[in-house]
Design an enzyme around this catalytic site. Structure first.
Site, PDB file in Angstrom:
ATOM      1  CE  LYS A  83      41.629  39.259  39.097  1.00 58.39           C
ATOM      2  NZ  LYS A  83      42.268  40.438  38.505  1.00 58.39           N
ATOM      3  CD  GLN A  98      45.076  42.024  36.905  1.00 56.90           C
ATOM      4  OE1 GLN A  98      44.034  41.384  36.865  1.00 56.90           O
ATOM      5  NE2 GLN A  98      45.554  42.514  38.032  1.00 56.90           N
ATOM      6  CG  ASP A 103      37.952  45.571  37.322  1.00 57.18           C
ATOM      7  OD1 ASP A 103      38.112  44.999  38.422  1.00 57.18           O
ATOM      8  OD2 ASP A 103      38.737  45.478  36.361  1.00 57.18           O
TER       9      ASP A 103
HETATM   10  N1  GUN Z   1      44.894  45.325  39.541  1.00 54.02           N
HETATM   11  C1  GUN Z   1      44.897  45.277  40.900  1.00 54.02           C
HETATM   12  N2  GUN Z   1      43.644  45.165  41.361  1.00 54.02           N
HETATM   13  C2  GUN Z   1      42.834  45.127  40.286  1.00 54.02           C
HETATM   14  C3  GUN Z   1      41.417  45.017  40.125  1.00 54.02           C
HETATM   15  O1  GUN Z   1      40.636  44.938  41.080  1.00 54.02           O
HETATM   16  N3  GUN Z   1      40.980  45.008  38.842  1.00 54.02           N
HETATM   17  C4  GUN Z   1      41.800  45.115  37.777  1.00 54.02           C
HETATM   18  N4  GUN Z   1      41.276  45.115  36.559  1.00 54.02           N
HETATM   19  N5  GUN Z   1      43.105  45.239  37.892  1.00 54.02           N
HETATM   20  C5  GUN Z   1      43.617  45.231  39.141  1.00 54.02           C
END
Ligand code: GUN
Length: 299
Positions: free
Chosen positions: A51, A95, A118
């Protein structure tokens, strides 16, 4: 059988984001994304790094916070508070999953909904349910929808079966595809671990979305001839022959079902790259929206 190329489609989404970032730069604005990782789960670390790399490539300001597994709830809340206040940060992502001693629900509630890229905050969940385009939709389902749109796979009137009911994928995927509009209007069934006769339910699907988190769980007997299969799973399975000692497989047994499908996403290279691309897109949207700019007016 058509292979759905998530790498190619994500590249075009990222190009679009780059143009929007440039357009914002012309107004003296730079989107910012903060990614918070608690603990040292190797897969999560890899996602967070990727990211950050994508942000830098696009000219998005990136704040990466890697906190130790021992970080307390209060410490994490304080980090969220400071990111909520930070004018250079438009998007905040913690995350998932955090270590077990962290109350994830409380963390999600603490994030300013206008920075919740998110789409996990109840305000944004409600906006999705209410079909309010001003909210944030979780990145993975948004990426799946974009793939369907790109390949002109009609959702209108289609029978969609979503296998999995998570907050991150299953539930928002179902809401998105049943929403009114060009990329919605589907008849959606949500199946999960307690569904009776799952293969039979899945065989009704024109579009099958697999988001169960079980390696190669979906096989031939789940797939109708001519179905489109979207595989959201990213599972590490041990592989002594592989360089890293593991390989990635989806929730779908690709070899088993591919020949039956009209189209299918591979793993890796299907849904995975779309998730990051949509996160960048949501971050640009957050930046514009927080400053009263229509994203449609950018680039
Ligand atoms: N863990 C797996 N997919 C995601 C996501 O789209 N966002 C976040 N914050 N954690 C994740």
């Amino acid at each position: 059988m058509q292979l759905i190329d998530g790498k190619a489609v994500s590249a075009s989404v990222l190009e679009e984001c780059r143009a929007q970032v440039d357009s914002l730069a012309g107004k003296g604005l730079r989107p910012g994304l903060a990614v918070v990782l608690v603990g040292d789960d190797p897969a999560s670390r890899a996602y967070v790094r990727s990211k950050e790399r994508t942000c830098i490539e696009l000219g998005i300001h990136s704040v990466k916070m890697e906190l130790s597994t021992e970080t307390s709830q209060e410490e994490l809340m304080a980090v969220i508070d400071s990111l909520n206040e930070d004018e250079d940060v438009d998007g905040i992502l913690v995350q998932s999953p955090p270590p077990p001693h962290i109350d994830e629900r409380a963390i999600v509630l603490a994030i300013d909904p206008s920075k919740d890229v998110d789409g996990f905050h109840p305000v944004n969940v409600a906006k999705l349910a209410l079909e309010d385009p001003g909210g944030f939709v979780p990145c993975t389902p948004l990426g799946c929808q974009r793939l369907l749109g790109h390949y002109k796979i009609q959702t209108k009137g289609a029978r969609v079966v979503v296998v999995g009911r998570s907050m991150i994928v299953g539930k928002p995927m179902a809401m998105l595809l049943m929403s009114r509009g060009e990329l919605g209007d589907a008849t959606v069934t949500v199946a999960h671990s307690r569904t009776a006769d799952l293969p039979e339910v899945c065989r009704n699907a024109d579009i099958l979305v697999a988001a169960v988190g079980l390696p190669e769980f979906i096989g031939r007997d789940h797939v109708q001839e001519g179905a489109v299969v979207i595989d959201v799973g990213i599972n590490r399975v041990e592989d002594s022959v592989a360089k890293k000692g593991y390989r990635l497989v989806g929730d779908v047994n690709f070899e088993d079902v591919a020949s039956r499908c009209r189209a299918i996403t591979p793993v890796p290279g299907g849904v995975g790259p779309m998730t990051i691309a949509m996160l960048m897109s949501n971050t640009v949207k957050a930046c514009a929206q927080r400053r009263g700019i229509e994203t449609g007016d950018l680039a």
